[in-house]
Design a protein around this motif. Structure first.
Motif, PDB file in Angstrom:
ATOM      1  N   LEU A  72       0.837  -1.207   0.000  1.00  0.00           N
ATOM      2  CA  LEU A  72       0.000   0.000   0.000  1.00  0.00           C
ATOM      3  C   LEU A  72       0.867   1.250   0.000  1.00  0.00           C
ATOM      4  N   ALA A  93      -2.423  -5.412  -5.790  1.00  0.00           N
ATOM      5  CA  ALA A  93      -3.259  -6.359  -6.524  1.00  0.00           C
ATOM      6  C   ALA A  93      -2.459  -7.538  -7.068  1.00  0.00           C
ATOM      7  N   PHE A  97      -2.187 -11.536  -0.349  1.00  0.00           N
ATOM      8  CA  PHE A  97      -2.449 -11.342   1.078  1.00  0.00           C
ATOM      9  C   PHE A  97      -3.910 -10.945   1.288  1.00  0.00           C
ATOM     10  N   PHE A 101      -8.497  -4.126   8.369  1.00  0.00           N
ATOM     11  CA  PHE A 101      -8.125  -2.817   8.897  1.00  0.00           C
ATOM     12  C   PHE A 101      -8.829  -2.564  10.226  1.00  0.00           C
ATOM     13  N   ALA A 105     -13.317  -1.488   7.164  1.00  0.00           N
ATOM     14  CA  ALA A 105     -13.573  -1.129   5.764  1.00  0.00           C
ATOM     15  C   ALA A 105     -14.529  -2.093   5.090  1.00  0.00           C
ATOM     16  N   PHE A 107     -17.890  -2.930   3.116  1.00  0.00           N
ATOM     17  CA  PHE A 107     -18.691  -2.131   2.187  1.00  0.00           C
ATOM     18  C   PHE A 107     -20.101  -2.017   2.746  1.00  0.00           C
ATOM     19  N   ARG A 121     -14.330 -13.795  -7.645  1.00  0.00           N
ATOM     20  CA  ARG A 121     -14.961 -13.519  -8.927  1.00  0.00           C
ATOM     21  C   ARG A 121     -14.100 -14.076 -10.034  1.00  0.00           C
TER      22      ARG A 121
ATOM     23  N   GLU B 458      -9.935   2.964   3.327  1.00  0.00           N
ATOM     24  CA  GLU B 458      -9.276   1.711   2.947  1.00  0.00           C
ATOM     25  C   GLU B 458     -10.069   0.869   1.950  1.00  0.00           C
ATOM     26  N   PHE B 459     -11.194   1.404   1.442  1.00  0.00           N
ATOM     27  CA  PHE B 459     -11.972   0.614   0.478  1.00  0.00           C
ATOM     28  C   PHE B 459     -11.123   0.176  -0.710  1.00  0.00           C
ATOM     29  N   ALA B 461      -7.845  -0.064  -0.857  1.00  0.00           N
ATOM     30  CA  ALA B 461      -6.802  -1.003  -0.448  1.00  0.00           C
ATOM     31  C   ALA B 461      -7.380  -2.403  -0.293  1.00  0.00           C
ATOM     32  N   VAL B 462      -8.588  -2.467   0.323  1.00  0.00           N
ATOM     33  CA  VAL B 462      -9.215  -3.778   0.492  1.00  0.00           C
ATOM     34  C   VAL B 462      -9.503  -4.413  -0.860  1.00  0.00           C
ATOM     35  N   SER B 463     -10.048  -3.622  -1.783  1.00  0.00           N
ATOM     36  CA  SER B 463     -10.393  -4.250  -3.056  1.00  0.00           C
ATOM     37  C   SER B 463      -9.139  -4.645  -3.826  1.00  0.00           C
ATOM     38  N   ALA B 464      -8.044  -3.860  -3.675  1.00  0.00           N
ATOM     39  CA  ALA B 464      -6.793  -4.274  -4.324  1.00  0.00           C
ATOM     40  C   ALA B 464      -6.304  -5.590  -3.731  1.00  0.00           C
ATOM     41  N   SER B 465      -6.410  -5.740  -2.391  1.00  0.00           N
ATOM     42  CA  SER B 465      -5.938  -6.980  -1.766  1.00  0.00           C
ATOM     43  C   SER B 465      -6.802  -8.155  -2.205  1.00  0.00           C
ATOM     44  N   LEU B 466      -8.050  -7.883  -2.598  1.00  0.00           N
ATOM     45  CA  LEU B 466      -8.929  -8.955  -3.063  1.00  0.00           C
ATOM     46  C   LEU B 466      -8.865  -9.113  -4.580  1.00  0.00           C
ATOM     47  N   HIS B 467      -7.907  -8.401  -5.193  1.00  0.00           N
ATOM     48  CA  HIS B 467      -7.686  -8.477  -6.647  1.00  0.00           C
ATOM     49  C   HIS B 467      -8.901  -8.025  -7.434  1.00  0.00           C
ATOM     50  N   VAL B 468      -9.643  -7.058  -6.871  1.00  0.00           N
ATOM     51  CA  VAL B 468     -10.781  -6.506  -7.607  1.00  0.00           C
ATOM     52  C   VAL B 468     -10.353  -5.148  -8.150  1.00  0.00           C
TER      53      VAL B 468
END
Lengths: 375, 565
Positions: A72, A93, A97, A101, A105, A107, A121, B458-459, B461-468
């Motif tokens: 990050l 991405a 990992f 947080f 975070a 949604f 997905r 962190e939305f 960052a979270v989606s990047a970590s989930l590869h979205v």
């Protein structure tokens, strides 16, 4: 388990791969914002399946290090190798990992199920498989009956578990927890940290947790990395960190202790402070007259009736008393030296430890933590 | 603590993710857009002020002519003193009104709050037309003028009070609603009198709101064009001077000079407001407890009566314009008629002007809201240390300080330049849309930024970590959550584009005359009733847009109540 105790401070930098190779290798990682050094060259190893905590006061660089591992905020220098792959410069991405947080975070406009399935997905996750995986994870974190709810309808602890399930959904090799419990109230926190630990042990996922709460770090970690001012102070098991702190900082930061300055005295293995002379095992290797910082924990102070004299004991006056349940914590003073002692409530009456009472006190010589002042 | 060692080793060059790259590209496009449509036109306006009619550089000669022309200097002074008096009247009125709304327990607060918004929905010409109906040469209440004339400073001030009231009342009710209840409890526990509490707790708490509101009102009056145009008579102000120089005398250079003078108070006001804003955010700590007034008749009754009379005054002014628009021949034949709404009798464009305005406002609203929100998102969640981020942020806040007339003038100078390839949009609907988007950019931008900052940082960052990828999270999470804010921007842009005169008066072409400009033209031609009718049509359309917003907002809130706290 030698490797597990390896403090990894560059001793095996650049070594060849082999059996028992660490899952995550951090080598000379530093981070600089302008002229401010947030993280000095830091090196450590994390083994597969290990639970490691980064512990330190705010601003010590623990979050900076975690965010460097996550990609990050990439580090300025150094190398980070995860599962044999150099990930130092990769965006998040392209890494492997899951992260939780402090704020979770989650949604807010997606249901619990949609949150957990968010990263599931593409071709690898057809609908049926995704539903199955979500159900499995809900089972795992004990929220199977909350599947259709929205985050706002859950308690803080439940939200935390959803965030954990979401991070674990795609079976990442590494789980990162950024102060995961600090937004919760004390009782939920105690319960949840054990739950996180048992979940982690069951899944065997390598985990790094950032925390400023020493009790939390001590209770769940395989190893703790104590950090201060962008540097690693000590890496060790919770027991090592608590009983054998490597520096005055660690001794003062972890656990409760009285802190005072002392001089090395004769004969060898004695120190003097506030006009008192007492034996201290750790002082035997130091030179006569040397200044030292000394720490003593409340449970390492022995109290006896004033008539009972022993080697290294001295007279102390009770200044105050705090009843904590399992123990009573006494505030004491001897020649201006203030310290605390824990005694069982049963001993309280035997000693007559009311404020103003005079007692014979002794610091356990093998438990005095001593650090040369200018070392 | 600067340590050289980090610099010595080869620094890591992080590989940019697709998300980061796309946000960076959007930042670059946003920068390009605002440079072309804002920075360059303003720069050409600035240059033009230092040139003569033939384009050669003449230094400060135009400015020398300006300060030695008594009529121009007098207009500047006129602008300043009418703005000053308007501010002195509006601020106490708006403060008392906002105080009633936020600090009393009077009944009907929501109605008062709704009525407060009424003047925003009408073009500024409407109160001026109303005052003419009442106090003009054929006015019903002309006897009250005692021989004086409404055409001139007092008419301007009267209409400006109406026009500026909502802006001041909104700012002050925001300032008064963010009070720490504990301060009041502490003051009461210390046995302070109510008057002392007002002086020592309420006023200081609202101080920066007061500064901000005064500054906004002052700027609104100085930069408004419609009111002095309609009711100013022979009384010239800066805004009408710009118009006269450009449209009457075709002197773009002198127009540019007056425009720069007009820009001066606006920029000062802008800076002062920024300063006040910065101060205000620091006054309320996170631990504050919201103040809740308790019923007290001795405060609630006067508050109610005061708000009632202000609200009635606002309604009367609108009602007179509406009524007047249906009157056959004011004030001699008061029978009702729809003739005044047969706009083709008065202006060749007829109802076309209305449809054009609706089209213009719709395009401005949708294109503008999309542009503003996406650029704001790229700024908030994109690379912060990119070299474009800071200038882009600055560009996004500049339009607030640029009066519509000045922007319009800058647009003519820039887009009408023969060497400018973008000149093809001159005289088309596109230039009106572009001008409207830029003119109202900042308010929309700030709304978008506020909404985006409320999301968890962190939305992404979270989606990047989930590869979205980020666009997917933008679509599934950011947009749905920010929908009310986007809708607010949409309606704000629509209403502003519907009602504005100053921004478009220089830019319309023969086939693209908006309704608000038609109001000015019909009034100029002496057809006050038709002008009032057109102003009422604009008001009706804006009002329905606002009501739609409330309706859709309510529906949305109900549908999403499950996940909103």
């Amino acid at each position: 388990m030698v490797a597990a105790l390896d403090n990894g401070l560059g001793t095996d930098a650049g070594n060849t791969t082999g059996i028992g190779d660490p899952f995550l290798k951090i080598r000379d990682v530093g981070k600089q914002f302008g002229s401010f050094v947030a993280l000095e060259r830091v090196s450590l190893n994390v083994l597969t399946g290990e639970f490691v905590s980064f512990l330190g006061p705010s601003g010590c660089g623990k979050t900076t290090l975690l965010r460097a591992i996550a990609g990050l905020d990439p580090p300025t220098v150094g190398r980070i190798i995860q599962a044999g792959r150099d990930i130092t410069a990769l965006p998040p991405a392209e890494r492997d990992f899951g992260i939780v947080f402090q704020s979770y975070a989650l949604f807010p406009n997606l249901s619990v199920a949609e949150n957990i399935g968010y990263g599931l997905r593409g071709a690898a996750w057809p609908k049926a498989r995704r539903h199955q995986r979500v159900a499995e994870l809900l089972q795992l974190v004990g929220l199977a009956d909350q599947i259709a709810k929205y985050p706002a309808q859950l308690s803080g602890g439940q939200q935390q578990r959803v965030a954990l399930a979401r991070a674990l959904a795609a079976e990442p090799g590494l789980l990162l927890l950024d102060e995961p419990l600090s937004a919760l109230d004390a009782i939920v926190r105690l319960h949840l940290r054990q739950e996180i630990r048992s979940l982690q042990q069951r899944l065997g996922v390598t985990t790094i947790m950032v925390t400023h709460d020493q009790e939390e770090a001590l209770s769940v970690s395989d190893r703790i990395v104590v950090m201060s001012q962008g540097r690693i102070e000590q890496i060790g098991t919770p027991e090592e960190i608590y009983c054998a702190p490597a520096s005055a900082f660690v001794a003062g930061f972890v656990g409760r202790s009285a802190h005072f300055m002392a001089k090395v005295h004769t004969p060898a293995g004695y120190i003097t402070t506030h006009g008192l002379v007492m034996p201290a095992k750790a002082a035997s290797t130091l030179l006569y007259g040397e200044e030292a910082e000394v720490f003593i924990r409340p449970e390492d102070v022995e109290l006896r009736p004033i008539t009972d004299h022993g080697d290294g004991s001295f007279e102390a006056v009770v200044a105050g008393c705090e009843f904590l349940g399992p123990v009573c914590r006494l505030g004491l003073e001897a020649n201006g030296l203030r310290f605390e002692a824990d005694i069982p409530p049963s001993a309280f009456n035997e000693l007559g430890a009311l404020p103003g009472a005079r007692l014979s006190a002794r610091f356990r010589p093998d438990r005095l933590l001593i650090f040369p002042a200018h070392g | 603590m600067a340590k050289p060692f980090l610099a010595q080793l080869g620094a890591i060059r992080p590989k940019a993710s697709a998300d980061e790259t796309s946000l960076r590209v959007i930042q670059a496009l946003g920068f390009l857009f605002l440079t072309l449509a804002l920075a360059l036109p303003l720069a050409s306006l600035l240059l033009r002020a230092f040139e003569d009619q033939h384009g050669s550089f003449v230094g400060l000669r135009n400015f020398a002519i300006y300060v030695t022309t008594p009529s121009l200097v007098r207009s500047a002074w006129n602008s300043v003193w009418t703005a000053f008096i308007t501010t002195c009247v509006v601020i106490p009125l708006a403060f008392a009104y906002a105080y009633g709304l936020t600090r009393s327990c009077m009944p009907g607060k929501w109605i008062f709050r709704a009525i407060m918004f009424l003047p925003i929905l009408a073009p500024s010409l409407l109160p001026a037309l109303s005052l003419i109906y009442l106090f003009g040469n054929q006015g019903m209440l002309r006897w009250m003028m005692d021989g004086g004339s409404i055409y001139g400073p007092w008419g301007i001030i009267g209409a400006q009070i109406f026009y500026c009231f909502p802006a001041a009342a909104i700012l002050l009710s925001v300032a008064l609603s963010t009070a720490d209840g504990r301060l009041y409890e502490a003051a009461e526990a210390l046995k302070a009198s109510r008057f002392r509490i007002f002086l020592t707790v309420t006023l200081p708490g609202a101080l920066y709101g007061l500064v901000s509101a005064s500054v906004v009102v002052f700027t609104l009056v100085v930069t408004d064009f419609g009111i002095p145009k309609v009711i100013g008579g022979q009384f010239n102000v800066l805004a009408t001077d710009v118009y006269k120089q450009v449209v009457g005398r075709q002197d773009l250079n002198m127009g540019a000079v007056v425009g720069l003078v007009l820009l001066l108070p606006a920029i000062l006001a802008f800076l002062l407001d920024r300063w006040a804003h910065g101060k205000r955010t620091a006054t309320l700590s996170g631990r504050a407890v919201a103040y809740r007034p308790k019923p007290r008749l001795r405060r609630d009754l006067p508050a109610f009566l005061f708000c009632l009379s202000v609200a009635l005054a606002l309604i009367v002014i609108v009602a007179v314009a509406v009524w007047g628009s249906f009157i056959r021949f004011w004030p001699y034949n008061l029978s009702l008629t729809l003739d005044n709404y047969d706009f083709a009798r008065f202006d060749t464009a007829g109802w076309q002007a209305v449809w054009l305005s609706v089209k213009l406002s719709l395009i401005t609203a949708f294109v503008g809201a999309a542009l503003i929100f996406i650029i704001a998102y790229s700024l908030e969640r994109g690379p912060q240390r990119s070299f474009l981020a800071a200038p882009l942020r600055l560009l996004a806040t500049i339009p607030l300080a640029v009066p519509g007339l000045v922007l319009g003038l800058a647009f003519i100078i820039f887009f009408n330049h023969p060497a400018n390839p973008f000149g093809i949009i001159y005289g088309t609907l596109a230039i009106l849309v572009l001008n409207s988007i830029i003119h109202f950019y900042t308010v929309g931008h700030l709304t978008a930024v506020t909404a985006i900052r409320q999301l968890d940082p962190e939305f992404e960052a979270v989606s990047a970590s989930l590869h979205v990828p980020i666009w997917q999270t933008f679509g599934r999470v950011t947009l749905p959550i920010c929908l009310p804010a986007i809708f607010e921007i949409l309606v704000f842009l629509f209403v502003s584009a519907m009602t504005t005169v100053s921004a478009v008066i220089f830019l319309y072409g023969p086939d693209t005359k908006p309704a608000s400009v038609a109001v000015v033209h019909m009034d100029e031609a002496g057809q006050a009733s038709a002008a009032a009718a057109m102003a009422c049509v604009i008001l009706a359309i804006s009002l329905s847009a606002k009501l739609t917003q409330l309706l859709v907002g309510g529906l949305f809130a109900r549908v999403t109540s499950a996940w909103r706290r």
